[in-house]
Design a protein around this motif. Structure first.
Motif, mmCIF file in Angstrom:
data_model
loop_
_atom_site.group_PDB
_atom_site.id
_atom_site.type_symbol
_atom_site.label_atom_id
_atom_site.label_comp_id
_atom_site.label_asym_id
_atom_site.label_seq_id
_atom_site.Cartn_x
_atom_site.Cartn_y
_atom_site.Cartn_z
ATOM 1 N N VAL A 186 0.739 -1.248 0.000
ATOM 2 C CA VAL A 186 -0.095 0.087 0.092
ATOM 3 C C VAL A 186 0.781 1.410 0.024
ATOM 4 O O VAL A 186 0.666 2.290 -0.511
ATOM 5 N N PHE A 187 2.192 1.268 0.782
ATOM 6 C CA PHE A 187 2.970 2.363 0.737
ATOM 7 C C PHE A 187 3.215 2.920 -0.696
ATOM 8 O O PHE A 187 3.497 3.868 -0.933
ATOM 9 N N GLU A 189 1.419 2.345 -3.242
ATOM 10 C CA GLU A 189 0.235 2.998 -3.949
ATOM 11 C C GLU A 189 0.344 4.335 -3.281
ATOM 12 O O GLU A 189 -0.243 5.325 -4.133
ATOM 13 N N ALA A 190 0.496 4.357 -2.195
ATOM 14 C CA ALA A 190 0.205 5.833 -1.465
ATOM 15 C C ALA A 190 1.284 6.975 -2.318
ATOM 16 O O ALA A 190 0.962 7.857 -2.420
ATOM 17 N N ALA A 191 2.507 6.207 -2.499
ATOM 18 C CA ALA A 191 3.548 7.027 -3.321
ATOM 19 C C ALA A 191 3.024 7.465 -4.723
ATOM 20 O O ALA A 191 3.266 8.506 -5.111
ATOM 21 N N LYS A 192 2.287 6.518 -5.520
ATOM 22 C CA LYS A 192 1.829 6.921 -6.670
ATOM 23 C C LYS A 192 0.664 8.027 -6.745
ATOM 24 O O LYS A 192 0.554 8.992 -7.317
ATOM 25 N N ALA A 193 -0.027 7.809 -5.755
ATOM 26 C CA ALA A 193 -1.214 8.660 -5.241
ATOM 27 C C ALA A 193 -0.629 10.068 -4.992
ATOM 28 O O ALA A 193 -1.095 11.166 -5.208
ATOM 29 N N ALA A 194 0.646 10.279 -4.520
ATOM 30 C CA ALA A 194 1.207 11.209 -4.074
ATOM 31 C C ALA A 194 1.979 11.974 -5.336
ATOM 32 O O ALA A 194 2.412 13.125 -5.269
ATOM 33 N N GLY A 195 2.088 11.353 -6.403
ATOM 34 C CA GLY A 195 2.492 11.746 -7.427
ATOM 35 C C GLY A 195 3.895 11.275 -7.859
ATOM 36 O O GLY A 195 4.559 12.102 -8.699
ATOM 37 N N ALA A 196 4.581 10.477 -7.107
ATOM 38 C CA ALA A 196 5.959 10.034 -7.218
ATOM 39 C C ALA A 196 6.255 9.552 -8.560
ATOM 40 O O ALA A 196 5.328 8.736 -9.113
ATOM 41 N N SER A 197 7.074 9.768 -9.027
ATOM 42 C CA SER A 197 7.576 9.232 -10.352
ATOM 43 C C SER A 197 8.088 7.800 -10.301
ATOM 44 O O SER A 197 8.363 7.116 -9.106
ATOM 45 N N HIS A 205 11.874 4.046 -2.467
ATOM 46 C CA HIS A 205 10.751 3.199 -1.840
ATOM 47 C C HIS A 205 11.006 1.654 -1.898
ATOM 48 O O HIS A 205 11.476 1.160 -0.857
#
Ligand SMILES: Nc1ncnc2c1ncn2[C@@H]1O[C@H](COP(=O)(O)OP(=O)(O)O)[C@@H](O)[C@H]1O
Ligand code: SF4
Ligand SMILES: [Mg+2]
Lengths: 295, 417
Positions: A186-187, A189-197, A205
């Protein structure tokens, strides 16, 4: 539940140490491993501490070249041509340890990058890598190392390169499987939601989360690599101009092995003891990073 | 603020013999959320709530449908009408302007500052190797919303706003309790001052004593910052406490949507009625009759035809989607059991294409049984007629759409056509 944690800051570290130190054999392994490391460092930086003037060469004694049994003057005896075995082993550890570290860490770094890329990018790249590592896995690594060594030329440097080439696929596979599970977490996924490339997710990560298990793997592999390296030197595959190296050292007493078995036994023991110690230590480290075993 | 239109997510499932099948996790969901509003999405586990939430902020690519982001109310209404009337041209024009699904690269990254998500499990949603401060700063840094010292300062302020000491910034997630971690997750979700936050079961992984604190924190943020929220939960009490409107999901479909009080006190859809009747009431004297649903939620690989709820619906009637197999199974059950004396041993019930053949039985006795059992066994309502040679003809069925029951209420049930 909301209130704990003032003392929590180092609790994880303390818990890790507790888990590790409760495993006596792992501690013994670590002590032996550290002794090897200390010896290697002394030989590198101040060999005089152990009464050695030139750690880059064995000291020959052609006055009395025939192997002598252990005595008070030579605690582990001597080997042909009149080499003090104890001193020779102390000198040789540096070379074996250094090259093995280089091989394992080199293989791990290359393998980790490739493994993460393959698992994260997936598709063709992943397919290609898996087929490639299949080929590596289907050939015994000693055979592969010798083949690569022939292609690259037989020297210490080319052997290191050859063994890295042999070793990285293991790490590629390992980090690939680690990455496949971490990338579903999930973390991420959370990074993706945060806009991380993608690059950020891979290196900020995923890579740090694969490190602990990879470090354990490194310590477990160190033993095997020392063995392989010394074996190649022992069978004379690496031409040696008097460089202190355990496999080569063992081969010096080969003609006397029946009358003077210590010439082969002691260098061999030095290798075995090292392999054993890193394995014990690695097992202890594995307990530390495995949450199921730390309750 | 955001609108989903006929949104679908079919997950491919590789089967052995049958080949690839599709799991319809979300099917044809239409839902609009107004600015500043809290919409609760309720439904049992597995009903597709999380999948819907993940599509809304583009963590999952929908299989079909459209999502409009930041479109004015009128445009959303227009879009919906265009879809219904098949006016592709106007729909395309509105899509082009507001479609979230067409956003790519830097444009999408920019949008990510305007929406965020809080995940269910705060134990897995924070990277164990990140310090708390880095966790909170990640959205600001990844999207370029704020950088360096500014981002740090904002993260520290946020820690305070979610009720944690600033000193926690240097800690690692494992040093925090579940409630504290969820506060961190909320701080992260708010770090780019988003207008829309999707909350996926934000309290269900937490201790009961902590749940209320987290809900109050969310309520407080909502009041102060006028944040639009989509609150996903299986807990009616949470919706009742937090939401302005409620959407009820079942098997990947939207069953009913309307104002919270209206839906909770006057449920229209049979599924919503059952769902609400299962919640213990605050005042014991007011206990209402509990509706217990028979059977399990359907297999999403091959959902029931017609209305997905029909096999369990206490009010289902002839058009709800009954198949010959379903009818045959129930008749067989009666013939072999309760009415064994009437029919004896030699009766065979065979499902055919939209017909059921009952061999070795008198049509008159079948009719009588149907008459008596119709009230309890809803599948029997689907028998349109019984022919001379004991062939039972099944009614044609209809797929329910979302019907407007009143100005602010829509129900996906044929009873409200
Ligand atoms: N990545 C996926 N691949 C396959 N099936 C999935 C995936 N994610 C969810 N599902 C399935 O979709 C259905 C809905 O899941 P979900 O949206 O998580 O429901 P909820 O949040 O309401 O519990 C479940 O049957 C689940 O197994
Ligand atoms: S359409 Fe309405 S009545 Fe028919 S099965 Fe579905 S919920 Fe029940
Ligand atoms: Mg869920």
């Amino acid at each position: 539940m909301e209130e704990r944690t003032e003392e929590g800051k180092y609790s994880n570290l303390i818990l890790s140490l507790k888990v590790f130190f409760s495993n006596r054999t792992a501690v013994a392994g670590m002590v032996i491993f550290l002794a090897y490391v200390v010896d290697a460092l002394i030989m590198q930086f101040d060999p005089r501490l152990l009464g050695v003037t030139n750690p880059n060469q064995f000291t020959y004694n052609f006055v009395n070249p025939v192997p002598q049994p252990p005595s008070s003057q030579y605690p582990l005896g001597t080997t042909y041509p009149g080499i003090n075995l104890l001193q020779a082993i102390l000198e040789a550890i540096r070379v074996d340890l250094g090259y093995s570290m280089l091989i394992v860490v080199g293989g791990a770094v290359i393998g980790a990058v490739v493994g993460i890329l393959a698992a994260y990018v997936g598709g063709y790249l992943d397919e290609l890598l898996m087929r490639f590592t299949d080929i590596f896995f289907s050939v015994p690594y000693l055979v592969l190392a010798i083949a690569v060594g022939f292609a690259l030329g037989r020297s210490f440097t080319s052997m290191v390169i050859a063994l890295i080439i042999v070793w990285w696929p293991i790490y590629a596979r390992y980090t690939r499987s680690l990455t496949l599970s971490i990338k579903e977490s999930v973390f991420v996924e959370a990074a993706k939601a945060a806009g991380a490339s993608m690059v950020r997710i891979m290196f900020k990560h995923i890579l740090p989360n694969t490190l602990p298990p990879v470090v354990v793997q490194i310590s477990l592999d160190l033993g095997s690599v020392v063995g392989v390296f010394a074996t190649l030197a022992f069978i004379g595959f690496i031409p040696n101009a008097n460089t202190p190296e355990l496999g080569y050292l063992a081969s010096l007493g080969l003609n006397y092995v029946q009358s003077a078995p210590w010439t082969v036994i002691f260098p061999g023991l030095a290798i075995t003891l090292f392999a054993l110690s890193v394995n014990l230590m690695g097992d202890g480290l594995r307990d530390v990073i495995d949450p199921r075993r730390r309750s | 603020m955001i609108g989903a239109f006929n949104l679908k997510k079919y997950f491919p499932v590789r089967g052995g013999v049958v080949g690839t099948q599709y799991l319809k996790a979300v099917d044809n969901v239409t839902l609009t959320v107004r600015r500043g509003e809290v919409v609760g999405v309720v439904g049992e586990s597995g009903s597709g709530k999380s999948t819907l939430g993940r599509m809304l902020i583009r963590l999952l690519e929908p299989t079909g449908g459209e999502i409009l982001f930041d479109a004015p109310e009128e445009e959303m209404v227009k879009y919906r009408e265009a879809l219904e009337s098949g006016d592709k041209e106007s729909a395309e024009m509105i899509s082009r302007k507001y479609s979230l699904l067409r956003k790519k690269g830097s444009e999408l990254r920019k949008l990510r500052t305007r929406m965020s998500m809080v995940f269910q499990d705060p134990y897995s949603s924070l990277d164990p190797r990140f310090r708390i401060l880095d966790v909170i700063m990640e959205p600001m840094i990844s999207t370029g919303y704020l950088r360096g010292e500014e981002a740090r300062k904002k993260a520290l302020d946020l820690l305070e706003e979610v009720g944690l000491p600033r000193a926690f910034g240097n800690r690692y997630p494992h040093e925090l309790s579940g409630g504290q971690r969820q506060r961190v997750a909320i701080a992260r979700a708010l770090s780019t001052d988003p207008e829309l936050v999707i909350l996926d079961e934000p309290t269900s992984a937490l201790d009961v004593s902590v749940q209320a604190q987290i809900l109050n924190l969310l309520k407080e943020f909502r009041r102060r910052k006028n944040i639009t929220m989509v609150l996903i939960t299986h807990n009616i009490a949470v919706v009742s406490y937090m939401a302005d409107r409620v959407a009820v999901m079942y098997s990947g479909r939207l069953m009913e949507i309307g104002d919270k009080d209206d839906v909770l006190t006057r449920p229209k859809h049979p599924y919503t009625m059952a769902l609400i009747s299962s919640v213990p009431r605050p005042r014991p004297g007011e206990a209402r009759k509990r509706i217990v649903l028979k059977g399990d939620p359907p297999n999403l690989l091959s959902p029931p035809r017609g209305c997905v709820f029909h096999p369990r619906c206490p009010m289902a009637f002839h058009e709800c989607g009954w198949t010959a197999e379903e009818v045959a199974e129930d008749i067989n059950y009666l013939v072999q059991g309760k009415y064994y004396n009437v029919f004896g041993d030699n009766v065979k019930v065979i499902p055919l294409q939209d017909k059921v053949k009952v061999e070795g039985a008198n049509p008159e006795s079948i009719k009588k049984v149907l008459e008596v059992e119709r009230e309890n066994i809803r599948s029997l309502t689907a028998v349109k007629e019984v022919t001379e040679d004991s062939l039972l003809i099944i009614h044609a069925f209809q797929e329910p759409k979302l019907y407007k029951e009143s100005e602010r209420r829509s129900v996906s049930c044929l009873l409200y056509r």
